[in-house]
Design a protein around this motif. Structure first.
Motif, PDB file in Angstrom:
ATOM      1  N   PRO A  38       0.845  -1.194   0.000  1.00 27.68           N
ATOM      2  CA  PRO A  38       0.000   0.000   0.000  1.00 27.68           C
ATOM      3  C   PRO A  38       0.885   1.251   0.000  1.00 27.68           C
ATOM      4  CG  PRO A  38      -0.031  -1.043   2.165  1.00 27.68           C
ATOM      5  CD  PRO A  38       0.736  -1.952   1.244  1.00 27.68           C
ATOM      6  N   LEU A  39       0.456   2.289  -0.708  1.00 30.87           N
ATOM      7  CA  LEU A  39       1.222   3.521  -0.778  1.00 30.87           C
ATOM      8  C   LEU A  39       1.071   4.314   0.507  1.00 30.87           C
ATOM      9  CD1 LEU A  39       2.990   5.398  -2.437  1.00 30.87           C
ATOM     10  CD2 LEU A  39       0.914   6.419  -3.363  1.00 30.87           C
ATOM     11  N   ASP A  40       2.202   4.629   1.129  1.00 34.15           N
ATOM     12  CA  ASP A  40       2.247   5.451   2.338  1.00 34.15           C
ATOM     13  C   ASP A  40       2.713   6.843   1.914  1.00 34.15           C
ATOM     14  OD1 ASP A  40       2.769   6.763   4.713  1.00 34.15           O
ATOM     15  OD2 ASP A  40       4.056   5.198   5.531  1.00 34.15           O
ATOM     16  N   ASP A  41       1.833   7.834   1.987  1.00 35.97           N
ATOM     17  CA  ASP A  41       2.173   9.192   1.551  1.00 35.97           C
ATOM     18  C   ASP A  41       3.324   9.794   2.341  1.00 35.97           C
ATOM     19  OD1 ASP A  41       0.200   9.162  -0.383  1.00 35.97           O
ATOM     20  OD2 ASP A  41      -1.316  10.025   0.935  1.00 35.97           O
ATOM     21  N   LYS A  42       3.616   9.254   3.518  1.00 35.30           N
ATOM     22  CA  LYS A  42       4.698   9.778   4.347  1.00 35.30           C
ATOM     23  C   LYS A  42       6.036   9.072   4.095  1.00 35.30           C
ATOM     24  CE  LYS A  42       1.545  11.231   7.938  1.00 35.30           C
ATOM     25  NZ  LYS A  42       1.093  11.040   9.304  1.00 35.30           N
ATOM     26  N   ALA A  43       6.036   8.036   3.246  1.00 37.09           N
ATOM     27  CA  ALA A  43       7.268   7.297   2.960  1.00 37.09           C
ATOM     28  C   ALA A  43       8.270   8.183   2.227  1.00 37.09           C
ATOM     29  CB  ALA A  43       6.969   6.056   2.129  1.00 37.09           C
ATOM     30  N   MET A  44       9.525   8.068   2.613  1.00 42.73           N
ATOM     31  CA  MET A  44      10.585   8.826   1.951  1.00 42.73           C
ATOM     32  C   MET A  44      11.098   8.101   0.708  1.00 42.73           C
ATOM     33  SD  MET A  44      12.588  10.162   5.347  1.00 42.73           S
ATOM     34  CE  MET A  44      13.916  10.897   4.435  1.00 42.73           C
ATOM     35  N   TYR A  45      11.007   6.772   0.710  1.00 41.32           N
ATOM     36  CA  TYR A  45      11.411   5.997  -0.453  1.00 41.32           C
ATOM     37  C   TYR A  45      10.791   4.604  -0.418  1.00 41.32           C
ATOM     38  CZ  TYR A  45      14.736   3.702   2.704  1.00 41.32           C
ATOM     39  OH  TYR A  45      15.298   3.002   3.736  1.00 41.32           O
TER      40      TYR A  45
END
Length: 93
Positions: A38-45
């Motif tokens: 799942p896409l985490d909008d807070k992920a840096m990479y």
């Protein structure tokens, strides 16, 4: 991830993948490995990395929001690495 990677003296292809806050272990079967997170909008990479175990020829890629980064490794104990980083102004690069 796809290609040829026979198990070496140290075992099978060693795969790790995930994001800056979520690292997971993958399994290479029948010449490929694929995972969806799942896409985490807070992920840096987001990244995928695999180390060959003495021989093989593999390709790896990471795709986020339509952007893709690719990597390649062949022979020995070389590492295939692909990573997409979040941009300062949004998007992935």
């Amino acid at each position: 991830m796809w290609g040829t990677a026979p198990a070496g003296a140290l075992g099978p292809l060693d795969i790790t993948y995930g994001s800056d806050s979520d690292t997971r272990q993958g399994s290479f079967k029948n010449g490929k490995f694929e995972a969806t997170l799942p896409l985490d909008d807070k992920a840096m990479y987001y990244n995928v990395m695999a180390q060959l175990q003495g021989s093989g020829d593999i390709n790896c890629s990471v795709t986020v929001d339509g952007e893709t980064k690719k990597g390649h490794a062949a022979g020995g104990y070389n590492i295939c690495d692909a990573q997409l980083s979040s941009g300062l102004l949004g998007g992935w690069n």
